[in-house]
Scaffold this motif. Structure first.
Motif, PDB file in Angstrom:
ATOM      1  N   ALA A 152       0.830  -1.206   0.000  1.00 33.62           N
ATOM      2  CA  ALA A 152       0.000   0.000   0.000  1.00 33.62           C
ATOM      3  C   ALA A 152       0.866   1.259   0.000  1.00 33.62           C
ATOM      4  O   ALA A 152       0.638   2.195  -0.778  1.00 33.62           O
ATOM      5  N   ILE A 153       1.874   1.280   0.853  1.00 30.96           N
ATOM      6  CA  ILE A 153       2.713   2.478   0.959  1.00 30.96           C
ATOM      7  C   ILE A 153       3.578   2.650  -0.292  1.00 30.96           C
ATOM      8  O   ILE A 153       3.795   3.776  -0.754  1.00 30.96           O
ATOM      9  N   ARG A 154       4.034   1.554  -0.863  1.00 31.26           N
ATOM     10  CA  ARG A 154       4.790   1.655  -2.127  1.00 31.26           C
ATOM     11  C   ARG A 154       3.925   2.253  -3.226  1.00 31.26           C
ATOM     12  O   ARG A 154       4.391   3.055  -4.056  1.00 31.26           O
ATOM     13  N   ASN A 155       2.655   1.873  -3.254  1.00 27.39           N
ATOM     14  CA  ASN A 155       1.758   2.396  -4.282  1.00 27.39           C
ATOM     15  C   ASN A 155       1.480   3.881  -4.062  1.00 27.39           C
ATOM     16  O   ASN A 155       1.395   4.661  -5.015  1.00 27.39           O
ATOM     17  N   ILE A 156       1.337   4.279  -2.807  1.00 27.74           N
ATOM     18  CA  ILE A 156       1.153   5.706  -2.516  1.00 27.74           C
ATOM     19  C   ILE A 156       2.388   6.485  -2.936  1.00 27.74           C
ATOM     20  O   ILE A 156       2.285   7.576  -3.522  1.00 27.74           O
ATOM     21  N   PHE A 157       3.564   5.934  -2.674  1.00 29.94           N
ATOM     22  CA  PHE A 157       4.813   6.572  -3.116  1.00 29.94           C
ATOM     23  C   PHE A 157       4.798   6.750  -4.636  1.00 29.94           C
ATOM     24  O   PHE A 157       5.182   7.801  -5.162  1.00 29.94           O
ATOM     25  N   ARG A 158       4.337   5.733  -5.341  1.00 28.92           N
ATOM     26  CA  ARG A 158       4.301   5.772  -6.807  1.00 28.92           C
ATOM     27  C   ARG A 158       3.417   6.892  -7.334  1.00 28.92           C
ATOM     28  O   ARG A 158       3.786   7.591  -8.285  1.00 28.92           O
ATOM     29  N   VAL A 159       2.247   7.090  -6.731  1.00 30.07           N
ATOM     30  CA  VAL A 159       1.289   8.039  -7.293  1.00 30.07           C
ATOM     31  C   VAL A 159       1.545   9.485  -6.859  1.00 30.07           C
ATOM     32  O   VAL A 159       0.966  10.415  -7.423  1.00 30.07           O
ATOM     33  N   LEU A 160       2.404   9.687  -5.861  1.00 30.29           N
ATOM     34  CA  LEU A 160       2.725  11.052  -5.450  1.00 30.29           C
ATOM     35  C   LEU A 160       3.739  11.688  -6.394  1.00 30.29           C
ATOM     36  O   LEU A 160       4.643  11.026  -6.905  1.00 30.29           O
ATOM     37  N   LYS A 161       3.602  12.988  -6.577  1.00 30.72           N
ATOM     38  CA  LYS A 161       4.597  13.742  -7.339  1.00 30.72           C
ATOM     39  C   LYS A 161       5.879  13.855  -6.516  1.00 30.72           C
ATOM     40  O   LYS A 161       5.840  13.818  -5.280  1.00 30.72           O
ATOM     41  N   PRO A 162       7.030  14.020  -7.169  1.00 30.96           N
ATOM     42  CA  PRO A 162       8.245  14.333  -6.406  1.00 30.96           C
ATOM     43  C   PRO A 162       8.018  15.597  -5.576  1.00 30.96           C
ATOM     44  O   PRO A 162       7.500  16.596  -6.078  1.00 30.96           O
ATOM     45  N   GLY A 163       8.371  15.536  -4.315  1.00 36.63           N
ATOM     46  CA  GLY A 163       8.089  16.647  -3.411  1.00 36.63           C
ATOM     47  C   GLY A 163       6.722  16.559  -2.765  1.00 36.63           C
ATOM     48  O   GLY A 163       6.394  17.367  -1.890  1.00 36.63           O
TER      49      GLY A 163
END
Length: 211
Positions: A152-163
């Motif tokens: 779940a957290i890896r997927n959230i990392f994926r969909v967030l923009k840098p910053g």
């Protein structure tokens, strides 16, 4: 009097037993907050998951942002978040329970809040959200309900923009409570960098940034 004290003690033991059992099972099975408890979770005079205003302040929402509420439930956080980001922004509200999102949409429509997009999805598995498409994401008393927290957290990392920022709010009043040490480890392993921490061991918000 003695009988009343004994009954109260038995009730406390019962509640504690249910809480421990629910927490044990939720680590092995998908056991989100039942949809029939939506009114309790979202009651205006019973904000038992913590202060909604304080949580929103800690998340740091700005006008015009694209936001992701993971485990949105009936929208206790999604609705005021949509008001904060304004008509030029949007909140994508994810939940695995369609009935929760139906309540969210009904309440948003009643409050004339059009900038919420409700999506039935499991954040651990769903890959339909575009990569690097959100400014902020959060989980409020949700992480412990997710069997595969790492995915779940890896997927959230994926969909967030840098910053982009990710905030996790936990309270011991939730049987799925996660310690800050656990949250820090999970999010660091996914690539997040911890930033601000507010609160106490009883109830806290930990924020992260995607480098």
């Amino acid at each position: 009097m003695i009988l009343a004290v004994r009954l109260f003690g038995i009730a406390l033991i019962g509640v504690a037993g249910v809480s421990v059992g629910w927490r044990f099972l939720s680590r092995r099975y998908k056991l989100p907050c039942p949809a029939y408890l939506a009114n309790l979770v979202d009651a205006p005079n019973a904000d038992f998951m913590g202060s909604t205003r304080n949580t929103l302040d800690r998340i740091g929402i700005q006008p015009g942002e694209r936001l992701l509420d993971v485990g949105a439930g009936p929208g206790r956080i999604s609705r005021p978040a949509a008001l904060r980001t304004g008509s030029s922004g949007i909140v994508v509200a994810l939940d695995v329970q369609p009935h929760m999102l139906e309540r969210l949409k009904a309440r948003a429509a009643k409050a004339n809040i059009p900038n919420i997009e409700a999506k039935v999805a499991d954040i651990s598995r769903d890959q339909s959200l575009p990569e690097a498409s959100f400014d902020r994401a959060w989980m409020v008393a949700v992480l412990g309900e997710v069997p595969d927290r790492e995915a779940a957290i890896r997927n959230i990392f994926r969909v967030l923009k840098p910053g982009g920022t990710f905030s996790i709010t936990e309270t011991m009043r939730d049987p799925h409570y996660q310690r800050n040490k656990t949250v820090l480890q999970l999010c660091s392993d996914a690539g997040f960098v911890p930033t601000q921490y507010w609160g106490t061991v009883w109830e806290y918000t930990q924020s992260f940034v995607k480098p």
